[in-house]
Design a protein around this motif. Structure first.
Motif, PDB file in Angstrom:
ATOM      1  N   SER A  66      -7.248  -2.621   2.484  1.00  0.00           N
ATOM      2  CA  SER A  66      -7.050  -1.765   3.656  1.00  0.00           C
ATOM      3  C   SER A  66      -6.615  -0.368   3.251  1.00  0.00           C
ATOM      4  O   SER A  66      -6.964   0.605   3.901  1.00  0.00           O
ATOM      5  CB  SER A  66      -6.014  -2.376   4.584  1.00  0.00           C
ATOM      6  N   PHE A  67      -5.851  -0.280   2.168  1.00  0.00           N
ATOM      7  CA  PHE A  67      -5.379   1.033   1.735  1.00  0.00           C
ATOM      8  C   PHE A  67      -6.509   1.884   1.151  1.00  0.00           C
ATOM      9  O   PHE A  67      -6.422   3.106   1.152  1.00  0.00           O
ATOM     10  CB  PHE A  67      -4.250   0.894   0.710  1.00  0.00           C
ATOM     11  N   GLU A 102      -9.150   2.491   2.428  1.00  0.00           N
ATOM     12  CA  GLU A 102      -9.681   3.299   3.536  1.00  0.00           C
ATOM     13  C   GLU A 102      -8.904   4.601   3.707  1.00  0.00           C
ATOM     14  O   GLU A 102      -9.499   5.655   3.992  1.00  0.00           O
ATOM     15  CB  GLU A 102      -9.640   2.455   4.821  1.00  0.00           C
ATOM     16  N   ARG A 120     -10.094   9.172   4.144  1.00  0.00           N
ATOM     17  CA  ARG A 120      -9.915   9.993   5.336  1.00  0.00           C
ATOM     18  C   ARG A 120      -9.871  11.476   4.990  1.00  0.00           C
ATOM     19  O   ARG A 120      -9.653  11.846   3.838  1.00  0.00           O
ATOM     20  CB  ARG A 120      -8.586   9.647   6.033  1.00  0.00           C
ATOM     21  N   ILE A 169      -7.523  13.408   6.363  1.00  0.00           N
ATOM     22  CA  ILE A 169      -6.084  13.528   6.132  1.00  0.00           C
ATOM     23  C   ILE A 169      -5.658  12.280   5.371  1.00  0.00           C
ATOM     24  O   ILE A 169      -5.487  11.212   5.945  1.00  0.00           O
ATOM     25  CB  ILE A 169      -5.325  13.650   7.465  1.00  0.00           C
ATOM     26  N   LYS A 229      -3.171  10.674   4.263  1.00  0.00           N
ATOM     27  CA  LYS A 229      -1.732  10.464   4.261  1.00  0.00           C
ATOM     28  C   LYS A 229      -1.337   9.626   5.465  1.00  0.00           C
ATOM     29  O   LYS A 229      -1.821   9.878   6.566  1.00  0.00           O
ATOM     30  CB  LYS A 229      -1.049  11.830   4.341  1.00  0.00           C
ATOM     31  N   VAL A 230      -0.483   8.657   5.236  1.00  0.00           N
ATOM     32  CA  VAL A 230       0.091   7.893   6.347  1.00  0.00           C
ATOM     33  C   VAL A 230       1.615   7.981   6.224  1.00  0.00           C
ATOM     34  O   VAL A 230       2.129   8.168   5.124  1.00  0.00           O
ATOM     35  CB  VAL A 230      -0.382   6.421   6.335  1.00  0.00           C
ATOM     36  N   PRO A 231       2.331   7.886   7.342  1.00  0.00           N
ATOM     37  CA  PRO A 231       3.775   8.162   7.295  1.00  0.00           C
ATOM     38  C   PRO A 231       4.642   6.979   6.880  1.00  0.00           C
ATOM     39  O   PRO A 231       5.859   7.025   7.013  1.00  0.00           O
ATOM     40  CB  PRO A 231       4.076   8.545   8.748  1.00  0.00           C
ATOM     41  N   THR A 232       4.030   5.940   6.337  1.00  0.00           N
ATOM     42  CA  THR A 232       4.723   4.659   6.153  1.00  0.00           C
ATOM     43  C   THR A 232       6.039   4.744   5.375  1.00  0.00           C
ATOM     44  O   THR A 232       7.024   4.135   5.741  1.00  0.00           O
ATOM     45  CB  THR A 232       3.778   3.674   5.455  1.00  0.00           C
ATOM     46  N   LEU A 276       1.557   7.829   0.871  1.00  0.00           N
ATOM     47  CA  LEU A 276       2.411   7.026   1.756  1.00  0.00           C
ATOM     48  C   LEU A 276       3.583   7.861   2.279  1.00  0.00           C
ATOM     49  O   LEU A 276       4.511   7.331   2.878  1.00  0.00           O
ATOM     50  CB  LEU A 276       2.939   5.804   1.007  1.00  0.00           C
ATOM     51  N   LEU A 313       0.787   0.856   9.392  1.00  0.00           N
ATOM     52  CA  LEU A 313       1.266   1.950   8.547  1.00  0.00           C
ATOM     53  C   LEU A 313       2.055   2.975   9.342  1.00  0.00           C
ATOM     54  O   LEU A 313       2.694   3.851   8.773  1.00  0.00           O
ATOM     55  CB  LEU A 313       0.082   2.635   7.865  1.00  0.00           C
ATOM     56  N   TYR A 314       1.989   2.891  10.674  1.00  0.00           N
ATOM     57  CA  TYR A 314       2.657   3.882  11.512  1.00  0.00           C
ATOM     58  C   TYR A 314       3.868   3.304  12.237  1.00  0.00           C
ATOM     59  O   TYR A 314       4.468   3.966  13.053  1.00  0.00           O
ATOM     60  CB  TYR A 314       1.653   4.453  12.533  1.00  0.00           C
ATOM     61  N   ILE A 352       8.841  -0.513   9.745  1.00  0.00           N
ATOM     62  CA  ILE A 352       8.186  -1.204   8.624  1.00  0.00           C
ATOM     63  C   ILE A 352       9.123  -1.392   7.438  1.00  0.00           C
ATOM     64  O   ILE A 352       9.101  -2.410   6.763  1.00  0.00           O
ATOM     65  CB  ILE A 352       6.893  -0.461   8.210  1.00  0.00           C
ATOM     66  N   LYS A 383      -4.697  -4.622   7.798  1.00  0.00           N
ATOM     67  CA  LYS A 383      -6.163  -4.675   7.850  1.00  0.00           C
ATOM     68  C   LYS A 383      -6.713  -3.265   7.888  1.00  0.00           C
ATOM     69  O   LYS A 383      -5.996  -2.312   8.158  1.00  0.00           O
ATOM     70  CB  LYS A 383      -6.601  -5.441   9.104  1.00  0.00           C
ATOM     71  N   GLU A 384      -8.004  -3.189   7.693  1.00  0.00           N
ATOM     72  CA  GLU A 384      -8.635  -1.877   7.594  1.00  0.00           C
ATOM     73  C   GLU A 384      -8.703  -1.170   8.938  1.00  0.00           C
ATOM     74  O   GLU A 384      -8.913  -1.792   9.976  1.00  0.00           O
ATOM     75  CB  GLU A 384     -10.052  -2.054   7.060  1.00  0.00           C
ATOM     76  N   ASP A 439      -4.179  11.385  13.117  1.00  0.00           N
ATOM     77  CA  ASP A 439      -4.576  11.613  11.729  1.00  0.00           C
ATOM     78  C   ASP A 439      -6.092  11.672  11.579  1.00  0.00           C
ATOM     79  O   ASP A 439      -6.611  12.027  10.527  1.00  0.00           O
ATOM     80  CB  ASP A 439      -4.028  10.498  10.823  1.00  0.00           C
TER      81      ASP A 439
END
Lengths: 371, 190
Positions: free
Chosen positions: A87-88, A90, A94, A96, A98-101, A129, B64-65, B69, B79-80, B114
C-alpha cells in the motif's frame, strides 16, 4: 523451539567476533509486546459470524517494538509488513509524495558505517511519512572523539527521539541499544549479523515478481562469510518456505551455513540450476584482507554471474543484488543491466518497505510499551 | 435495515445526487475503505442506470491520516489508495457506511486534499448514528439511527460480509476508552 535455538546459535557463530551483546539482547528482540496495539483487541472484538465468510484472520500489528533482525519474526508478521508495504508503494507515485502519519515523531538515523542506499532510503521513507529526521554519521561525530556507544546512545536518548535507525560495524549493536533506550530501534545492518530491511525489500521484490515466496528456489551467490544480507535473507526465506541454495568459494563459506537450512555448494553452475531467483552478494573488498581468493579476476572467472551462466536458471529468473555492485567481479554488466535484473526495483521497493516498518513500529508504540 | 431497505436508500441517494448536480461530468465518487467502497460502487451502478454515465470511482484508505495512529495503533491492514483521475475542480461524492464521530471523514478530507483541489466535497453515508465530535455532517443519509454509545452499528455488505444488513448491537463490556471504539471493530472486521 529447539530448532529455533539451534538456528540462533548457528547464526551468531556466523556473526562471530563483535557479537558480544547478541545473546542477552535476543530475548528482548523476541519479547512479545504486552498488548500488541489494537491488533489483539480488535480481532478479539470481532464476532466471527459478523466477520463473514472468507475473512482472513490476519494480524494487524507487529508483536515486536523493535526490528532487530528477521530471526524471531513470525511468518504472519513478515506477511503483514509486505502487505503494508504494497500500500505504501502507492504513496510514492503521487504528485504529493507525503502522508501525515508520523507527524511530530523524531527519528534518528544513526549510521556508524558508510551507507548511501540504506540511509537515503530510510530518510526518504521517514520524510514521506512526515517524521522529523536527524542524521548522525561517523565522520564529524563525537564517536571519533572516543565516546562509547552507550554514552552516545544515552545522549541521543536524552533528546527524546521516537525511533533510532542504527547501522553499526559491530554485530549486536542494535540489540544493545534496544536494552538501553526507550525508542523503537531499527537495525539497518549490524556487522556480519543481520540487515532485516534489506531482506524484507528483497522478499517484497520477489513476491511482486513471482506472486509468492513459498516453494521458490533461491540461489544466493557471493561472499557468504561477511554478509548480513545473506543471514537476514536466509532466515526470512526459511520462514516463508522458500528453498535456499548458497554458493561461494570454500574460503568465504561459513561452516555452519548448512545447519541454518541452506543447501551449500561451491560451484556456481550447480547453484544456478533451475533457480527462480538469483541473489548476488557483494564481494566486500574492505573485508578481504585475509586473501580469501587470489584475484578479483579469478573470482569473476569462477563465481561471476555472466549471461552464459544465467541460462542455467529458469527462463523467468530474476537477478537481484543488494548493491553496491562490483561490476566485473561478482556480476557482469550485461547481466546487471539485462532483462532479468530487478536491481533498481529493489531500490524503489526499499522505500515502501521501510515506510511500512516505520509505520507498523510507530503504531505499536503506546499500546506496546509498558507505561 | 435489511437488504431491500439498503437498496432503496441507495437508489434514493443516487437520485438526490443527480437532482443536486445537473452536470454529471464533474462528479466523481470516492469510497472510504472498507465498506464505503462497495457502497460507492453501488451508487456508481445506480447513477449509470439512471443517467447512462459511468462516474469515475476512487478508493481511499484513511489509515495514514488517522489522528490516533500512533496512540492506538493500526486497527486494520493498510490497503492501497486508488485514485487514478485528477480531482482538481471536480465535485467529489465521498461515501462511507457509518457516520459517527466524524473523525474518519476528517481523515478522508485530508487524504483527498493530497490528491488535488476539488471544487466541492459532499458526503454520502448509509447510516448516521450521531455522536459527532467534529463539525461534520452528511449531505446524503440512508438512515438516521439514534444510538447510545454502548451500542455498535454494524453494516454488513454482500461484497465484504456475504449479506446485506445493518445491525445495532450492544458493545461488549470493555475497559477501553470511549473514543470511537464502536466503529473500530467494524472497520477491523476485514
Amino acid at each position: 523451539m529447539q530448532e529455533e535455538t539451534r538456528l540462533h546459535a548457528g547464526g551468531r557463530k556466523g556473526a562471530a567476533a563483535g557479537a558480544r551483546s547478541g545473546p542477552a539482547a535476543r530475548p528482548a528482540a523476541r519479547r512479545p509486546v504486552a498488548d500488541a496495539g489494537e491488533g489483539g483487541q480488535a480481532s478479539a472484538r470481532i464476532d466471527p459470524k459478523v466477520a463473514g465468510p472468507g475473512t482472513e484472520r490476519s494480524i494487524v500489528a507487529l508483536k515486536h517494538r523493535h526490528l532487530l533482525g528477521i530471526l524471531g519474526l513470525a511468518a504472519e508478521e513478515i506477511t503483514l509488513i509486505l502487505d503494508t508495504a504494497r500500500s505504501f508503494a502507492e504513496v510514492s507515485t503521487r504528485t504529493i509524495k507525503k502522508v501525515p502519519t508520523l507527524r511530530g515523531k523524531t527519528i534518528v538515523n544513526f549510521f556508524m558505517e558508510p551507507s548511501t542506499r540504506t540511509r537515503s532510503s530510510f530518510e526518504i521513507a521517514e520524510k514521506r511519512l512526515s517524521a522529523d529526521t536527524l542524521n548522525f554519521s561517523l565522520s564529524g561525530s563525537s564517536v571519533t572523539k572516543g565516546e562509547t556507544l552507550l554514552d552516545t546512545a544515552r545522549n541521543l536518548e536524552a533528546m527524546a527521539p521516537d525511533m533510532i535507525v542504527i547501522r553499526h560495524k559491530a554485530s549486536g549493536a542494535p540489540h544493545f541499544l534496544a536494552r538501553h533506550c526507550r525508542s523503537n530501534i531499527i537495525n539497518a545492518g549490524d556487522g556480519w549479523h543481520e540487515h532485516p530491511t534489506q531482506a524484507l525489500l528483497d522478499a517484497f521484490t520477489i513476491r511482486e515478481k513471482k506472486g509468492r515466496l513459498k516453494g521458490l528456489r533461491v540461489a544466493i551467490v557471493g561472499d557468504l562469510m561477511h554478509s548480513r544480507v545473506l543471514r537476514s535473507n536466509l532466515f526470512l526465506l526459511e520462514t516463508m518456505g522458500a528453498d535456499v541454495v548458497a554458493c561461494a568459494p570454500p574460503t568465504l563459506t561459513p561452516v555452519e551455513l548448512s545447519r541454518l537450512g541452506a543447501q551449500v555448494t561451491f560451484r556456481i553452475d550447480e547453484a544456478l540450476e533451475g533457480a527462480d531467483v538469483v541473489m548476488m552478494l557483494r564481494i566486500q573488498r574492505e573485508r578481504q584482507k585475509g586473501g580469501a581468493f587470489p584475484t578479483a579476476r579469478e573470482y569473476y572467472n569462477l563465481y561471476g554471474l555472466t549471461a552464459e551462466r544465467v541460462k542455467r536458471a529458469r527462463p523467468d529468473v530474476i537477478i537481484m543484488h543488494p548493491g553496491p555492485m562490483n561490476r566485473g567481479v561478482e556480476i557482469d554488466s550485461a547481466v546487471a543491466d539485462g532483462p532479468y535484473s530487478v536491481i533498481l526495483e529493489q531500490v524503489t521497493n526499499g522505500v515502501a518497505v521501510r515506510m511500512a516498518v516505520l509505520y507498523l513500529l510507530a503504531g505499536g508504540t503506546l499500546g506496546g510499551i509498558a507505561g | 435495515m435489511d437488504a431491500e431497505k439498503i437498496d432503496r436508500s441507495l437508489t434514493r441517494i443516487a437520485h438526490e445526487i443527480l437532482e443536486r448536480h445537473r452536470d454529471v461530468e464533474k462528479l466523481v465518487l470516492v469510497g472510504i475503505r472498507t465498506r464505503g467502497v462497495p457502497l460507492s460502487q453501488r451508487l456508481q451502478k445506480k447513477i449509470a442506470a439512471i443517467e447512462g454515465t459511468e462516474l469515475p470511482l476512487g478508493v481511499l484508505d484513511i489509515n495514514l491520516y488517522r489522528d490516533d495512529i500512533t496512540s492506538v495503533g493500526p486497527s486494520a491492514i493498510l490497503k492501497e489508495t486508488i485514485i487514478h483521475f485528477p480531482i482538481d475542480d471536480r465535485k467529489v461524492i465521498l461515501a462511507d457506511d457509518v457516520l459517527f464521530t466524524g473523525r474518519t471523514i476528517r481523515a478522508a478530507l485530508d487524504g483527498l486534499m493530497d490528491f488535488g483541489r476539488p471544487r466541492s466535497i459532499e458526503l454520502a453515508v448509509l447510516v448516521d448514528r450521531g455522536h459527532r465530535e467534529l463539525p461534520i455532517r452528511a449531505d446524503y443519509v440512508g438512515k438516521n439511527v439514534p444510538t447510545s454509545l454502548e451500542e455498535m452499528v454494524q453494516v454488513l455488505l454482500k461484497e465484504e460480509d456475504g449479506r446485506d444488513e445493518v445491525l445495532l448491537v450492544k458493545r461488549p463490556e470493555k475497559k477501553e476508552s470511549r473514543r470511537s471504539p464502536a466503529k473500530a471493530p467494524v472497520r477491523a472486521a476485514r
